[in-house]
Design a protein around this motif. Sequence first.
Motif, short mmCIF file in Angstrom:
data_model
loop_
_atom_site.label_atom_id
_atom_site.label_comp_id
_atom_site.label_asym_id
_atom_site.label_seq_id
_atom_site.Cartn_x
_atom_site.Cartn_y
_atom_site.Cartn_z
N ASP A 1 0.85 -1.19 0.00
CA ASP A 1 0.00 0.00 0.00
C ASP A 1 0.89 1.24 0.00
N VAL A 2 0.33 2.34 -0.50
CA VAL A 2 1.09 3.60 -0.54
C VAL A 2 0.94 4.39 0.75
N ASP A 3 0.00 4.02 1.60
CA ASP A 3 -0.28 4.74 2.84
C ASP A 3 0.13 3.91 4.05
N ASP B 1 3.83 1.23 -4.57
CA ASP B 1 2.79 1.45 -5.57
C ASP B 1 2.71 0.20 -6.46
N THR C 1 1.50 -0.20 -9.25
CA THR C 1 1.67 0.02 -10.68
C THR C 1 3.13 0.28 -11.03
N ASP C 2 3.99 0.24 -10.03
CA ASP C 2 5.42 0.46 -10.21
C ASP C 2 6.14 -0.89 -10.19
N SER D 1 8.48 -1.53 -7.20
CA SER D 1 7.74 -1.82 -5.96
C SER D 1 7.21 -3.25 -5.98
N THR E 1 -7.29 -1.63 -4.39
CA THR E 1 -7.31 -0.23 -3.98
C THR E 1 -8.71 0.33 -4.24
N ILE F 1 -6.29 2.31 -11.19
CA ILE F 1 -5.08 1.76 -10.58
C ILE F 1 -5.17 0.24 -10.52
#
Length: 130
Positions: free
Chosen positions: A30-32, A51, A53-54, A57, A73, A78
């Motif tokens: 997760d990004v958060d 992320d 989509t990266d 990552s 998400t 995304i």
Amino acid sequence: MKVLIMGCSRVGAYLAGLLESDGHEVTILDVDPSSFTRLARTFKGNALLGDGTDEDSLRRAGIEEADAFVALTEGDNINIMAAQIAKHVFNIPKVICRIYDPIREELYRTLGLDTVCPTTLLAQSLKQML
């Protein structure tokens, strides 16, 4: 089975716990960082910032060894993008994508994505209850 979950929402955290209790190896991305507070205190899997989509990552999260990828998400775009990357770039055997928009869900299902649409499922359930 090694499962990578993108999105530590209530659903993502709960799914991570269910899979782990069944003996699966779970990584949640997760990004958060605050989203990981949703995980059970007993969760022993990997919780990583990143992320979905990266590609870097995803590699750090172990996607190259994953048997399954689940995109959970809050964003359809995304989720769709990450699911396509998992399926077509990393050749993950089982990819599941949550899509809130029923029209998009139908379109992407016809393009070969395994999709789940909470909007459709809830509306059908409510209709049955009525």
